[in-house]
Design a protein around this motif. Structure first.
Motif, PDB file in Angstrom:
ATOM      1  N   MET A 130     -12.997   1.386  56.137  1.00 35.31           N
ATOM      2  CA  MET A 130     -11.555   1.802  55.771  1.00 35.31           C
ATOM      3  C   MET A 130     -11.510   3.669  56.446  1.00 35.31           C
ATOM      4  N   CYS A 131     -12.270   4.140  55.654  1.00 32.10           N
ATOM      5  CA  CYS A 131     -12.154   5.718  55.979  1.00 32.10           C
ATOM      6  C   CYS A 131     -13.681   6.157  55.798  1.00 32.10           C
ATOM      7  N   ASP A 132     -13.978   7.219  56.708  1.00 30.78           N
ATOM      8  CA  ASP A 132     -15.479   7.615  56.717  1.00 30.78           C
ATOM      9  C   ASP A 132     -15.873   8.323  55.611  1.00 30.78           C
ATOM     10  N   PRO A 133     -17.191   7.919  55.038  1.00 27.42           N
ATOM     11  CA  PRO A 133     -17.379   8.400  53.801  1.00 27.42           C
ATOM     12  C   PRO A 133     -18.104  10.073  54.043  1.00 27.42           C
ATOM     13  N   TYR A 134     -18.231  10.298  55.314  1.00 24.70           N
ATOM     14  CA  TYR A 134     -18.825  11.505  55.717  1.00 24.70           C
ATOM     15  C   TYR A 134     -17.885  12.389  56.506  1.00 24.70           C
ATOM     16  N   ILE A 135     -16.831  12.537  55.774  1.00 30.74           N
ATOM     17  CA  ILE A 135     -15.764  13.462  56.329  1.00 30.74           C
ATOM     18  C   ILE A 135     -16.433  14.902  55.813  1.00 30.74           C
ATOM     19  N   PRO A 136     -15.606  15.891  56.567  1.00 29.47           N
ATOM     20  CA  PRO A 136     -16.369  17.377  56.217  1.00 29.47           C
ATOM     21  C   PRO A 136     -16.095  17.598  54.561  1.00 29.47           C
ATOM     22  N   GLU A 147     -17.112  15.953  52.211  1.00 33.46           N
ATOM     23  CA  GLU A 147     -18.239  15.463  51.538  1.00 33.46           C
ATOM     24  C   GLU A 147     -19.266  16.437  51.504  1.00 33.46           C
ATOM     25  N   LYS A 148     -19.318  17.427  52.442  1.00 31.70           N
ATOM     26  CA  LYS A 148     -20.494  18.306  52.385  1.00 31.70           C
ATOM     27  C   LYS A 148     -20.209  19.038  51.218  1.00 31.70           C
ATOM     28  N   GLU A 149     -19.043  19.363  50.557  1.00 34.94           N
ATOM     29  CA  GLU A 149     -19.152  20.113  49.237  1.00 34.94           C
ATOM     30  C   GLU A 149     -19.217  19.359  48.147  1.00 34.94           C
ATOM     31  N   LEU A 150     -18.330  17.969  48.300  1.00 33.71           N
ATOM     32  CA  LEU A 150     -18.082  17.331  46.995  1.00 33.71           C
ATOM     33  C   LEU A 150     -19.393  16.431  46.522  1.00 33.71           C
ATOM     34  N   CYS A 151     -20.011  16.134  47.550  1.00 37.27           N
ATOM     35  CA  CYS A 151     -21.342  15.032  47.402  1.00 37.27           C
ATOM     36  C   CYS A 151     -20.918  13.844  46.734  1.00 37.27           C
ATOM     37  N   LEU A 152     -19.725  13.192  46.867  1.00 37.94           N
ATOM     38  CA  LEU A 152     -19.489  12.190  46.130  1.00 37.94           C
ATOM     39  C   LEU A 152     -20.301  10.907  46.709  1.00 37.94           C
ATOM     40  N   MET A 153     -20.597  10.828  48.049  1.00 37.28           N
ATOM     41  CA  MET A 153     -21.345   9.871  48.976  1.00 37.28           C
ATOM     42  C   MET A 153     -22.847   9.902  48.139  1.00 37.28           C
ATOM     43  N   ARG A 154     -23.318  11.220  48.275  1.00 36.93           N
ATOM     44  CA  ARG A 154     -24.582  11.378  47.982  1.00 36.93           C
ATOM     45  C   ARG A 154     -24.804  10.701  46.597  1.00 36.93           C
ATOM     46  N   ARG A 155     -23.923  11.252  45.581  1.00 36.41           N
ATOM     47  CA  ARG A 155     -24.116  10.532  44.111  1.00 36.41           C
ATOM     48  C   ARG A 155     -23.947   9.133  43.981  1.00 36.41           C
ATOM     49  N   CYS A 156     -23.223   8.542  44.970  1.00 35.49           N
ATOM     50  CA  CYS A 156     -23.253   7.142  44.883  1.00 35.49           C
ATOM     51  C   CYS A 156     -24.543   6.622  45.360  1.00 35.49           C
ATOM     52  N   LEU A 157     -24.695   7.135  46.468  1.00 41.47           N
ATOM     53  CA  LEU A 157     -26.192   6.557  47.081  1.00 41.47           C
ATOM     54  C   LEU A 157     -27.498   6.598  45.938  1.00 41.47           C
ATOM     55  N   GLU A 158     -27.484   7.664  45.285  1.00 38.53           N
ATOM     56  CA  GLU A 158     -28.195   7.894  44.148  1.00 38.53           C
ATOM     57  C   GLU A 158     -28.082   6.778  42.936  1.00 38.53           C
ATOM     58  N   ILE A 159     -27.075   6.461  42.894  1.00 38.46           N
ATOM     59  CA  ILE A 159     -26.861   5.332  42.087  1.00 38.46           C
ATOM     60  C   ILE A 159     -27.124   3.802  42.493  1.00 38.46           C
ATOM     61  N   ILE A 160     -26.883   3.618  43.778  1.00 44.55           N
ATOM     62  CA  ILE A 160     -27.572   2.533  44.493  1.00 44.55           C
ATOM     63  C   ILE A 160     -28.856   2.530  44.440  1.00 44.55           C
ATOM     64  N   GLU A 161     -29.424   3.487  44.603  1.00 44.05           N
ATOM     65  CA  GLU A 161     -31.081   3.632  44.662  1.00 44.05           C
ATOM     66  C   GLU A 161     -31.858   3.338  43.175  1.00 44.05           C
ATOM     67  N   LYS A 162     -30.911   3.776  42.452  1.00 45.47           N
ATOM     68  CA  LYS A 162     -31.307   3.829  40.714  1.00 45.47           C
ATOM     69  C   LYS A 162     -31.300   2.526  40.454  1.00 45.47           C
ATOM     70  N   TYR A 163     -30.509   1.546  40.844  1.00 45.85           N
ATOM     71  CA  TYR A 163     -30.234   0.207  40.344  1.00 45.85           C
ATOM     72  C   TYR A 163     -30.614  -0.780  41.233  1.00 45.85           C
ATOM     73  N   TYR A 164     -31.519  -0.204  42.368  1.00 49.96           N
ATOM     74  CA  TYR A 164     -31.963  -1.276  43.365  1.00 49.96           C
ATOM     75  C   TYR A 164     -31.084  -2.152  43.906  1.00 49.96           C
ATOM     76  N   PHE A 165     -30.081  -1.542  44.488  1.00 49.23           N
ATOM     77  CA  PHE A 165     -29.091  -2.319  45.384  1.00 49.23           C
ATOM     78  C   PHE A 165     -29.353  -1.855  46.830  1.00 49.23           C
ATOM     79  N   VAL A 177     -24.342  12.458  57.659  1.00 43.40           N
ATOM     80  CA  VAL A 177     -25.148  11.386  56.883  1.00 43.40           C
ATOM     81  C   VAL A 177     -26.689  11.935  57.255  1.00 43.40           C
ATOM     82  N   LEU A 178     -27.165  12.574  57.830  1.00 36.37           N
ATOM     83  CA  LEU A 178     -28.667  13.375  57.858  1.00 36.37           C
ATOM     84  C   LEU A 178     -28.985  13.946  56.553  1.00 36.37           C
TER      85      LEU A 178
END
Length: 293
Positions: A72-78, A80-98, A109-110
């Motif tokens: 629906m909406c890009d998770p890497y809008i500008p 995100e560079k400061e808020l890092c919400l997507m990165r925190r969500c990816l950390e959780i996805i990794e933590k729980y093996y999803f 995204v890089l």
């Protein structure tokens, strides 16, 4: 932007951390009135508690799966560079093996390539990028607030180098603007050189409905003041397509055959449902991996 505390985040296995976008793509369907935005599209709603909600959901899930974002909406809008919400969500996805399957047009995204690579090594990660034109100058007109296609090609290359499979959304191709064999050749060349696994394409065209149609037409008029290719383009669309929702290129069938031939020749999967099924498939559980639940 404005911040909210959301009540939910997954529906059922996909999430949108942000509601609204600043990329400014002239054809964006998410502007359509049917999505009932209660705020201006550029006044981005930030779900500030998204990581906490996601962790609560994944901790309780009995079966691991792929978590999607960006439809629906890009998770890497500008922002995100400061808020890092997507990165925190990816950390959780990794933590729980999803697993993670995201869609973006941004090279931001890089920043999270390390996390995505770790997720992919444990389970599965898929990076999807939209490519609409091989012409960077045209890209600046139709997608003015995001990195050009040549930079997205570099992102796809970087993903391939660390073993993350990539999928390209070949959509939309705008009738009378970039619906040409030359454009298809340029995008396919990018896909070949970056090792893209698959291309999603619904046809050569675009969708227009109330909300995004008006924005699109206004953008065509703005473009006409600086680029002769766009002079009279709005009127040509109105004459040809009226108020149709599905706007197919007059060369749709011919170009889809050509695209299919190129993909087959270069071992790139082309489709829609079959690719979605592959992206949603979660790898078999490792019997030696301890149960985190």
């Amino acid at each position: 932007m404005h911040f909210v505390n959301a009540k939910t985040i997954l529906t059922p296995h996909s999430m949108n951390i942000y509601r609204g976008c600043s990329h400014g793509c002239i054809y964006c369907d998410s502007r359509s009135k049917c999505y009932q935005f209660s705020h201006a599209f550029e006044d981005i709603e930030v779900k500030q508690n998204a990581p906490e909600l996601l962790e609560n959901c994944l901790r309780k899930k009995r079966k691991r799966c792929m978590i999607g974002t960006g439809s629906m909406c890009d998770p890497y809008i500008p922002l995100e560079k400061e808020l890092c919400l997507m990165r925190r969500c990816l950390e959780i996805i990794e933590k729980y093996y999803f697993g993670a399957a995201l869609i973006t047009k941004s090279d931001l995204v890089l920043r999270d390539l390390d996390l995505l690579a770790r997720i992919n090594n444990k389970t599965k990660a898929v990076v999807q990028m939209t490519l609409t034109t091989a012409d960077d100058e045209l890209c600046k007109i139709i997608e003015p607030g995001v990195c050009p296609t040549s930079r997205r090609f570099e992102v796809l290359q970087a993903c391939h180098e660390v073993g993350i499979p990539t999928v390209v959304w070949f959509s939309p191709l705008l009738p009378f603007i970039n619906d040409t064999r030359e454009n298809i050749d340029g995008i396919i060349d990018y896909c070949i050189r970056s090792g893209v696994k698959a291309i999603i394409c619904f046809g050569i065209g675009v969708t227009l409905r109330e909300g995004n149609r008006e924005y699109f037409y206004a953008a065509l008029d703005r473009a006409a003041t600086g680029d002769p290719r766009f002079i009279g383009m709005k009127e040509r669309y109105q004459r040809t397509f009226g108020y149709s929702y599905m706007i197919n290129s007059p060369h749709n069938h011919e170009l889809m055959r050509y695209l299919s031939q190129l993909c087959s020749k270069n071992n790139i999967q082309l489709g829609t449902d079959s690719i979605f099924r592959w992206m949603e498939e979660f790898p078999q559980e490792d019997p030696l991996q301890p149960d985190l639940f």
